[in-house]
Write an enzyme that holds these catalytic residues in place. Sequence first.
Site, PDB file in Angstrom:
ATOM      1  CG  ASP A  18      -0.671   1.107   3.630  1.00 11.62           C
ATOM      2  OD1 ASP A  18      -1.106   0.885   5.137  1.00 11.62           O
ATOM      3  OD2 ASP A  18      -1.915   0.501   2.639  1.00 11.62           O
ATOM      4  CG  ASP A  66      -8.819   0.257  10.377  1.00  7.23           C
ATOM      5  OD1 ASP A  66      -8.935   1.124  10.758  1.00  7.23           O
ATOM      6  OD2 ASP A  66      -9.344  -0.512   9.699  1.00  7.23           O
ATOM      7  N   GLY A 112       0.722  -1.217   0.009  1.00 13.57           N
ATOM      8  CA  GLY A 112       0.177  -0.313  -0.011  1.00 13.57           C
ATOM      9  C   GLY A 112       1.098   1.518   0.009  1.00 13.57           C
ATOM     10  NE  ARG A 148      -2.107  -2.657  -4.010  1.00 14.49           N
ATOM     11  CZ  ARG A 148      -1.776  -2.935  -3.154  1.00 14.49           C
ATOM     12  NH1 ARG A 148      -1.952  -1.953  -2.401  1.00 14.49           N
ATOM     13  NH2 ARG A 148      -1.901  -4.498  -2.604  1.00 14.49           N
ATOM     14  CG  ASP A 170      -5.546  -3.066  -1.341  1.00 15.44           C
ATOM     15  OD1 ASP A 170      -4.955  -3.202  -0.991  1.00 15.44           O
ATOM     16  OD2 ASP A 170      -5.548  -4.498  -1.677  1.00 15.44           O
ATOM     17  CE  LYS A 217      -9.765   3.675   7.486  1.00 25.19           C
ATOM     18  NZ  LYS A 217     -10.332   1.570   6.575  1.00 25.19           N
TER      19      LYS A 217
HETATM   20  P1  IMP Z   1      -4.543  -2.288  10.285  1.00 25.23           P
HETATM   21  O1  IMP Z   1      -3.911  -3.431  11.149  1.00 25.23           O
HETATM   22  O2  IMP Z   1      -6.206  -2.822  11.850  1.00 25.23           O
HETATM   23  O3  IMP Z   1      -3.963  -1.022  11.357  1.00 25.23           O
HETATM   24  O4  IMP Z   1      -4.712  -2.334   9.059  1.00 25.23           O
HETATM   25  C1  IMP Z   1      -4.029  -1.875   8.557  1.00 25.23           C
HETATM   26  C2  IMP Z   1      -3.621  -1.999   7.137  1.00 25.23           C
HETATM   27  O5  IMP Z   1      -4.981  -2.568   6.806  1.00 25.23           O
HETATM   28  C3  IMP Z   1      -3.105  -0.828   6.312  1.00 25.23           C
HETATM   29  O6  IMP Z   1      -1.771  -1.856   5.870  1.00 25.23           O
HETATM   30  C4  IMP Z   1      -4.129  -1.374   4.418  1.00 25.23           C
HETATM   31  O7  IMP Z   1      -3.819  -1.510   4.319  1.00 25.23           O
HETATM   32  C5  IMP Z   1      -4.924  -2.144   5.620  1.00 25.23           C
HETATM   33  N1  IMP Z   1      -6.143  -0.905   5.944  1.00 25.23           N
HETATM   34  C6  IMP Z   1      -6.681  -1.075   6.481  1.00 25.23           C
HETATM   35  N2  IMP Z   1      -7.822   0.626   6.151  1.00 25.23           N
HETATM   36  C7  IMP Z   1      -8.338   0.371   4.920  1.00 25.23           C
HETATM   37  C8  IMP Z   1      -8.467   1.243   3.236  1.00 25.23           C
HETATM   38  O8  IMP Z   1      -9.429   1.961   3.729  1.00 25.23           O
HETATM   39  N3  IMP Z   1      -8.084   0.686   2.563  1.00 25.23           N
HETATM   40  C9  IMP Z   1      -7.326  -0.340   2.218  1.00 25.23           C
HETATM   41  N4  IMP Z   1      -6.305  -0.891   3.126  1.00 25.23           N
HETATM   42  C10 IMP Z   1      -6.226  -0.220   4.299  1.00 25.23           C
HETATM   43 MG    MG Z   2      -3.779  -3.484   1.783  1.00 28.14          MG
END
Ligand code: IMP
Ligand code: MG
Length: 182
Positions: free
Chosen positions: A106, A109, A50, A171, A165, A137
Amino acid sequence: MTTLNAPLKSASLTPLISADQIAARIDELACRIDQDYQGKEILMVAVLKGSFLFVADLIRAVKTPSIVDFVRLASYGSATRSSGIVELRKDLELSIKDRHVLIIEDIVDSGLTLESLRSMLLNRQPASLRICTLINKTAHREVEAPVDYVGFTMESGFIVGYGLDLDEQYRNLPDICLIEGA
Ligand code: IMP
Ligand code: MG
């Protein structure tokens, strides 16, 4: 082998952050990074896939001497939510010991992917470790990851474009768009 799904014909895309806004914000981040890393060399650790466009633009915007390496992490879950089980698919090729490491993500979340990478890298004894994410986020944060540089903050919603993506699609969109109906 990876199977690519056909583009989602029913999904609707709403532009959220334009390519111009992204470029302007990257210049601001680069200025702050240059101030913070004076006299040092940065090792940017970009998280594939990403962040590939973000790191390409950021590394050209900073004036601080910088090198780059890549990790690939996979977090299992649904297409749009992380499970918290993070697997290292591709490790770094460079040693980070005694280097000034800047993780380039990227999106943060839940924070689980980043926290797992952060603790893995800290074990390798870098001189310093900071985190830069294009998107922060906030609504589904489970682990408080200490993010030093944030491009844009949003509460929730699934976004694509500029490297981000949904099932490998979108992308290549120049703008970041909200996707609905996915
Ligand atoms: P986390 O482990 O929940 O913080 O997830 C982070 C990863 O999930 C990021 O590095 C992204 O690859 C993917 N991700 C989370 N939200 C989105 C989104 O809205 N669009 C695309 N990829 C996302
Ligand atoms: Mg991803």
